[in-house]
Design an enzyme around this catalytic site. Structure first.
Site, short mmCIF file in Angstrom:
data_model
loop_
_atom_site.label_atom_id
_atom_site.label_comp_id
_atom_site.label_asym_id
_atom_site.label_seq_id
_atom_site.Cartn_x
_atom_site.Cartn_y
_atom_site.Cartn_z
N ASP A 141 -31.56 -10.25 -17.93
CA ASP A 141 -32.50 -9.53 -18.79
C ASP A 141 -31.69 -9.02 -19.99
O ASP A 141 -30.47 -9.17 -20.06
CB ASP A 141 -33.20 -8.39 -18.02
CG ASP A 141 -34.52 -8.00 -18.71
OD1 ASP A 141 -34.72 -8.38 -19.88
OD2 ASP A 141 -35.34 -7.29 -18.09
C1 BGC Z 1 -37.55 -6.94 -20.65
C2 BGC Z 1 -37.87 -8.37 -20.30
C3 BGC Z 1 -38.10 -9.18 -21.54
C4 BGC Z 1 -36.87 -9.07 -22.42
C5 BGC Z 1 -36.94 -9.88 -23.68
C6 BGC Z 1 -36.47 -6.84 -21.70
O1 BGC Z 1 -36.32 -5.56 -22.19
O2 BGC Z 1 -37.18 -6.25 -19.49
O3 BGC Z 1 -39.02 -8.41 -19.47
O4 BGC Z 1 -38.39 -10.50 -21.22
O5 BGC Z 1 -36.67 -7.72 -22.77
O6 BGC Z 1 -37.87 -9.40 -24.56
#
Ligand code: BGC
Length: 764
Positions: free
Chosen positions: A305
């Protein structure tokens, strides 16, 4: 059923959904990743890559193309410019970008990758396409309320058609985290609290995103089941918080939706931010290797993530960036999002021998195979086509689907005196509340590409459907969090001048979503004051709640004769709500989460355990599992939702009352609509394992069916149960089934009695 756990016969079942991954067509290519006989083209490419170029392929950053909601949600690295990013592409230091903007950007970046970089490896373009693209569909939690996996598949398909037309190859969706705690703001992105519904929705969304023609299709996007794992179990419902769950609960509750996504062929998964019992998921070899790769045989891509590897330092798990890189990478995270840690530290780690070249090659191979599976080596521009971008988005068909999805997501909680549906003429209607009008608070959280400006608000939707638009007024009455000067007076005057009030209250869209945990899941006080003042006029009130989670309702909102849960419904929001208000469509959705009496009950979910002192029905008895202030139950239960009909359950028949070990058990019940309007009922089948070697939830959803019943009609619904429907994760942490007594309900919600009986699973 025998009474002793020891004498009981435990039966080990195959892990069906999981092994299905290896067999399904969409992943045939990806599944080859770990077989060393990967594509000769990719092997020859790997042989020509420098270590730095390999680390570049494992690097995924937010697109630095200026502006837009995407940048607000995921700021690019300080100082990152588009030109600098093009330089990185040219130098082979970037494998892909996410949350960029449109085909112009993608065209420019891909052109540099294909013309100016040494190895001409196509970039992969990723994005958070969580509930629609330019056409915005209901938030996933709301859509789960449809109890209709086909609908979820259709909206995911439409989202993929639009996103792929704008250059996107890969979506960071579906979010398949089970959420027992409604304080957690990200509950809005998933399918709610239930494992069975969660599995159905996870698989459907994967099928929708990836399509049926294979990932090379120009309208397919690779899906990503996230966040692996147990992200929804953060202590106190606090986003990013620590998780401490048993392996059994992981396997019983949090893993199954991921397994369903893998079974449906999802090409990637994302490691979650949280730790699990002391080990962050991002650096958890047990999770990412032992379970995911070795036990389940997942061959796709694992991405971190956003800065998940970097956060190992703040977790107190890694001392510095180099160690964080090594821990995440060796645990099994193939691609690093946003930290640049892999790019910055893998080359030295490989040189020192701390990271074997074979592991580096394995991760790069997975990225390259994903690109190959998406057809990018054959045509890097296959999803980059400005004309398609203009013609495939916000089509009539997609907007019609958004309207339909909206109405099929709306839950009718209450309808005293059959206040709904409303007549389309002859009544003066006052829309009151901060969600009554205006191009705001419509599309909901986690939508990067849609716009409130392109969505239909409640006032426009209602006016479109009444005979005389001038009979409808709209008054804000309050801000979302704070009173408006003179707001209540204006609202009371509007109510007094009307025959019916539609009170549009609830949560702002930024009150749910990432980092938006709430300590009190209520309608904000300013709006409660508005509701009380409007209720005091004595006018009939229909509450239209706007919400991204379950709410603890109270006061004038709870006491209103009619309550609709309208979530955030997206592009066609106002029209979908108006369709239900006026009976153009009948409500058919069900709560995918329990609405508690009070926030203090959270985490509350219907499938809780009995305890040694379950609270009896009826008058309060001391020394039982209950709160002083509220019952140990939901105010509005999981699965609850009224129709415009009058539905009854009767005539439960369990052919013989016995399920043979290798047999099936037919469960029949009759559903009657004695009302005067057609209805669509979601008939739910729950079981309870009366005594087992591991205590089982008081109820578990095992099946549901949607039946359409004309006024006065009745229909028999037939379910077929088999042994595998009764399995759970046993003492040995393996799927287990034990013979014995089971209670069964066919019912309209997790708390309703419906019709019930017991049956026996008979040992072989
Ligand atoms: C989130 C993810 C997301 C990623 C990219 C993160 O802060 O937890 O779910 O896909 O950002 O935007």
């Amino acid at each position: 059923m025998e009474s002793s756990g020891i004498s009981r016969r435990a039966m080990l079942l195959g892990a069906g959904a999981v092994t299905a991954w290896a067999a399904s067509p969409a992943r045939a290519l990806l599944a080859r990743v770990d077989a060393m006989a990967a594509s000769p083209m990719i092997e020859s490419l790997l042989a020509r890559m420098t270590v730095a170029e390999k680390a570049g392929q494992l690097t995924l950053n937010a697109a630095a193309w200026a502006g837009g909601a995407a940048n607000a949600l995921n700021p690019t690295k300080a100082g990152a410019t588009f030109d600098a990013q093009l330089g990185e592409v040219r130098a082979g230091q970037l494998g892909g970008v996410f949350n960029g903007h449109g085909t112009d950007m993608a065209q420019r970046m891909q052109t540099v990758a294909m013309r100016e970089a040494r190895l001409k490896i196509p970039l992969i373009f990723a994005a958070d396409v969580i509930h629609g693209f330019r056409t915005v569909f209901p938030v996933p939690l709301g859509e789960a309320g449809s109890f209709d996996p086909d609908l979820a598949e259709q909206t995911a398909r439409a989202a993929a058609v639009e996103a792929s037309a704008a250059g996107i190859d890969w979506t960071f969706a579906p979010m398949v985290d089970i959420a027992h705690d409604q304080r957690w703001g990200r509950a809005v992105e998933g399918a709610g609290e239930d494992v069975f519904l969660g599995r159905m929705m996870a698989a459907a969304r994967v099928r929708g995103f990836q399509g049926t023609k294979g990932l090379t299709a120009d309208d397919a996007v690779m899906a990503c089941a996230k966040h692996f794992a147990a992200y929804g179990a953060g202590e106190g419902g606090l986003d990013y918080n620590s998780v401490d769950v048993s392996e059994r609960t992981l396997r019983d509750v949090y893993f199954p939706p991921f397994q369903a996504a893998f079974g449906a062929g999802v090409g990637s998964t994302m490691a979650s931010f949280n730790e699990i019992s002391g080990v962050p998921a991002t650096a958890n070899p047990w999770l990412l290797d032992t379970v995911l790769r070795k036990e389940w045989g997942f061959g796709g891509l694992v991405v971190s993530d956003y800065t998940g590897d970097e956060e190992l330092i703040a977790h107190g798990f890694a001392a510095d960036a180099r160690e964080a890189t090594r821990l995440a990478f060796m645990a099994g995270v193939d691609m690093s999002m946003q930290s640049n840690f892999y790019r910055d530290h893998l080359p030295a780690l490989v040189a020192s021998g701390a990271v074997p070249m074979a592991r580096l090659d394995q991760a790069v191979r997975r990225v390259l195979l994903a690109k190959q599976a998406l057809g990018l080596f054959d045509d890097p521009f296959r999803r980059i086509d400005a004309k398609r971008e203009r013609t495939r988005v916000r089509t009539k068909a997609h907007l019609a689907l958004a309207r339909d999805a909206g109405r099929r997501s709306i839950v009718l909680l209450k309808n005293d005196g059959d206040l709904l549906p409303l007549p389309r003429s002859g009544k003066r209607i006052a829309l009151i509340g901060p969600f009554a009008q205006g191009q705001r608070e419509l599309i909901g959280p986690w939508n990067v590409y849609g716009s409130d400006k392109e969505a239909v608000d409640l006032l426009s939707g209602v006016r479109a459907l009444v005979a005389d638009p001038a009979s409808v007024t709209a008054t804000d009455g309050s801000g979302i969090d704070a009173p408006l000067p003179g707001g209540i007076e204006a609202a009371v005057a509007a109510a007094n001048a009307a025959d019916i009030v539609i009170l549009a209250v609830g949560e702002a869209q930024n009150m749910s979503g990432e980092a938006q945990s709430r300590a009190d899941i209520v309608v904000p006080a300013a709006q409660m004051a508005l509701a009380a003042a409007v209720a005091a006029t004595g006018k009939p009130i229909v509450v239209a709640l706007r919400n991204g989670r379950a709410l603890a309702l109270s006061g004038a909102v709870l006491e209103a004769p009619a309550i609709l849960v309208t979530w955030f419904l997206g592009s066609q929001s106002g029209l979908a709500i108006a369709d239900i208000l006026f009976g153009i469509a009948a409500p058919s959705a069900r709560l995918p989460v329990s609405f508690p009496y009070a926030t203090g009950q959270e985490p509350y979910h219907y499938a809780h355990k009995s305890t040694g002192r379950p609270n009896p029905e009826g008058p309060r008895v001391d020394y039982k599992a209950h709160y002083r202030e509220v019952p140990n139950a939901a105010r509005f239960a999981f699965g609850h939702g009224l129709t415009y009909g009058k539905i009854g359950y009767s005539d439960l028949q369990l052919a013989g009352g016995k399920l043979a070990w290798d047999g099936t058990l037919e469960v029949r019940a009759t559903i009657t609509n004695s009302g005067t309007r057609a209805a669509e009922e979601v008939v739910q089948l729950y079981i309870h394992d009366v005594a087992a070697s591991i205590t089982r939830p008081v109820r578990e959803l095992k099946a549901f069916r949607r039946v359409r019943l004309a006024a006065g009609a009745r229909q028999e619904v037939v379910f077929t149960l088999k042994r595998s429907d009764l399995q759970f994760v046993g003492l040995d942490l393996k799927p287990t089934v034990e013979p014995g007594q089971f209670r069964l309900w066919v019912a309209p919600s997790a708390q309703a009695e419906g019709v019930s009986a017991t049956f026996e699973l008979v040992a072989a």
